[in-house]
Design an enzyme around this catalytic site. Structure first.
Site, mmCIF file in Angstrom:
data_model
loop_
_atom_site.group_PDB
_atom_site.id
_atom_site.type_symbol
_atom_site.label_atom_id
_atom_site.label_comp_id
_atom_site.label_asym_id
_atom_site.label_seq_id
_atom_site.Cartn_x
_atom_site.Cartn_y
_atom_site.Cartn_z
ATOM 1 N N GLY A 1 0.820 -1.206 0.000
ATOM 2 C CA GLY A 1 0.000 0.000 0.000
ATOM 3 C C GLY A 1 0.851 1.251 0.000
ATOM 4 N NE ARG B 1 -1.799 -5.124 -1.676
ATOM 5 C CZ ARG B 1 -1.209 -4.658 -0.585
ATOM 6 N NH1 ARG B 1 -0.125 -5.247 -0.125
ATOM 7 N NH2 ARG B 1 -1.706 -3.607 0.053
ATOM 8 C CG ASP C 1 3.353 -6.927 7.485
ATOM 9 O OD1 ASP C 1 2.910 -6.401 6.439
ATOM 10 O OD2 ASP C 1 2.639 -7.560 8.277
ATOM 11 C CB THR D 1 2.568 0.880 6.384
ATOM 12 O OG1 THR D 1 1.212 0.592 6.765
ATOM 13 C CG2 THR D 1 3.458 0.644 7.584
ATOM 14 C CG ASP E 1 -2.183 0.026 8.101
ATOM 15 O OD1 ASP E 1 -3.091 0.860 7.925
ATOM 16 O OD2 ASP E 1 -2.000 -0.944 7.337
ATOM 17 C CG ASP F 1 0.938 -2.589 10.307
ATOM 18 O OD1 ASP F 1 1.909 -1.954 9.857
ATOM 19 O OD2 ASP F 1 0.246 -3.352 9.601
ATOM 20 N NE ARG G 1 -1.996 -4.457 7.567
ATOM 21 C CZ ARG G 1 -0.951 -5.193 7.214
ATOM 22 N NH1 ARG G 1 -1.083 -6.151 6.320
ATOM 23 N NH2 ARG G 1 0.232 -4.989 7.768
#
Length: 319
Positions: free
Chosen positions: A11, A72, A103, A125, A127, A129, A171
């Site tokens: 992303g 992707r 990741d 990212t 996120d 995360d 997410r």
């Protein structure tokens, strides 16, 4: 180390262009040949690799997204696909690769390092995360994007005296909802790391009504539950039909903040300098505002935990 490539994968996030720019210009500063790979790992397979110069990254530091594009790649996940990627890199004598992404992108870098390509990962990212680093590139911009939306939604919620559920990305990490929720004055914040307490939220809404509160903002992280189910539960508990705003991809776009531009630039420089030290299979992170590098295996093995002190603060301020 003479030839280094850079790609963005997964992303997109605001600040990726600033990171690419830093990698390219740092490489040129150290007299390296720098190559840009288009469309992430897919570009390694299709050999969409172009040599870059200082002008290649002119006027991009302020732009969101990634001018190298991203995608992707299913084929890269196969053994034959990875062999093709390595062959294309080695044909051009590219010895080092900087991978900007999350990741999944790091796992690809990890695989390439085992095939003899020196790899360094930069966390990009929205996120936030990745457990090994305090912040990822794009997170700060995404928080500010959500905050701008919350400010506008609040005006309508107040005017109509309504409860509003704002669903944000992230997410299974609640950082985006937590930080934006606190800064936006949300009365309730629901994150994946803490189960949904519908009775508690309903109690806050009812208590607010008793003291004349005109609205109630609920910040819902996408991995914490379904907005429509929450809406139905609130009707049952409070008799009120909450409105739903799903922000979606708007959170990924936009010009990066000064914080993301600076972080991306610092990480881009650090990544190239790690390659010049012949380091490989490492990722760049920031902790207490200090940059560091860490083995990819170790970084990916850590589990992201919610900052409970900030989460507790959110509860205090929601009164």
């Amino acid at each position: 180390m003479k030839n280094v490539a850079v790609l963005t994968s997964g992303g997109d996030s605001p600040g990726m262009n600033a990171a690419i720019r830093a990698v390219v210009r740092t490489g040129l500063y150290y007299n390296l040949n720098i190559f840009g790979v288009k469309k992430g790992y897919e570009g390694l397979l299709s050999n969409d690799i172009k040599k870059m110069n200082a002008s290649s990254v002119g006027d991009i530091i302020h732009k969101g997204g990634t001018f190298l594009k991203t995608s992707r790649s299913e084929e890269f996940m196969t053994e034959n696909g990875r062999k093709k990627a390595v062959e294309n890199l080695k044909t051009r004598n590219i010895e080092g690769l900087v991978v900007i992404g999350g990741d999944g992108s790091f796992r690809g870098a990890q695989t390439l390092s085992r095939e003899g390509i020196a790899t360094i990962g930069i966390p990009g990212t929205i996120d936030n995360d990745l457990a090994y680093t305090d912040f990822t590139i794009g997170f700060d911009t995404a928080v500010n994007t959500v905050l701008e939306a919350v400010t506008k939604i609040r005006d309508t919620s107040t005017s109509h005296e309504k409860t509003t559920i704002i669903e944000v990305m992230g997410r299974y990490c609640g950082d985006l909802a937590l930080y934006a929720g606190i800064c936006g004055g949300a009365e309730s914040i629901i994150v994946p790391e803490d189960p949904l307490h519908i009775d508690e939220i309903a109690g806050r809404i009812n208590k607010g009504k008793e003291r004349g509160k005109l609205h109630h903002i609920i910040m819902l992280a996408e991995g914490a539950g379904d907005a429509k189910s929450l809406q139905k539960d609130l009707i049952d508990k409070t008799g009120e039909s909450a409105r739903i705003s799903v922000l979606g991809f708007i959170q990924r776009g936009g010009d990066p903040t000064a914080g993301d531009r600076l972080l991306a630039s610092r990480m881009g420089v650090k990544a190239v300098e790690e390659l010049l030290k012949f380091n490989s299979s490492k990722v760049i992170g920031v902790r207490n505002n200090q940059l560091f590098s860490e083995d990819i295996d170790q970084a990916l093995g850590k589990k992201k935990a919610l900052d409970t002190s900030i989460y507790s603060m959110a509860e205090i301020l929601s009164l």
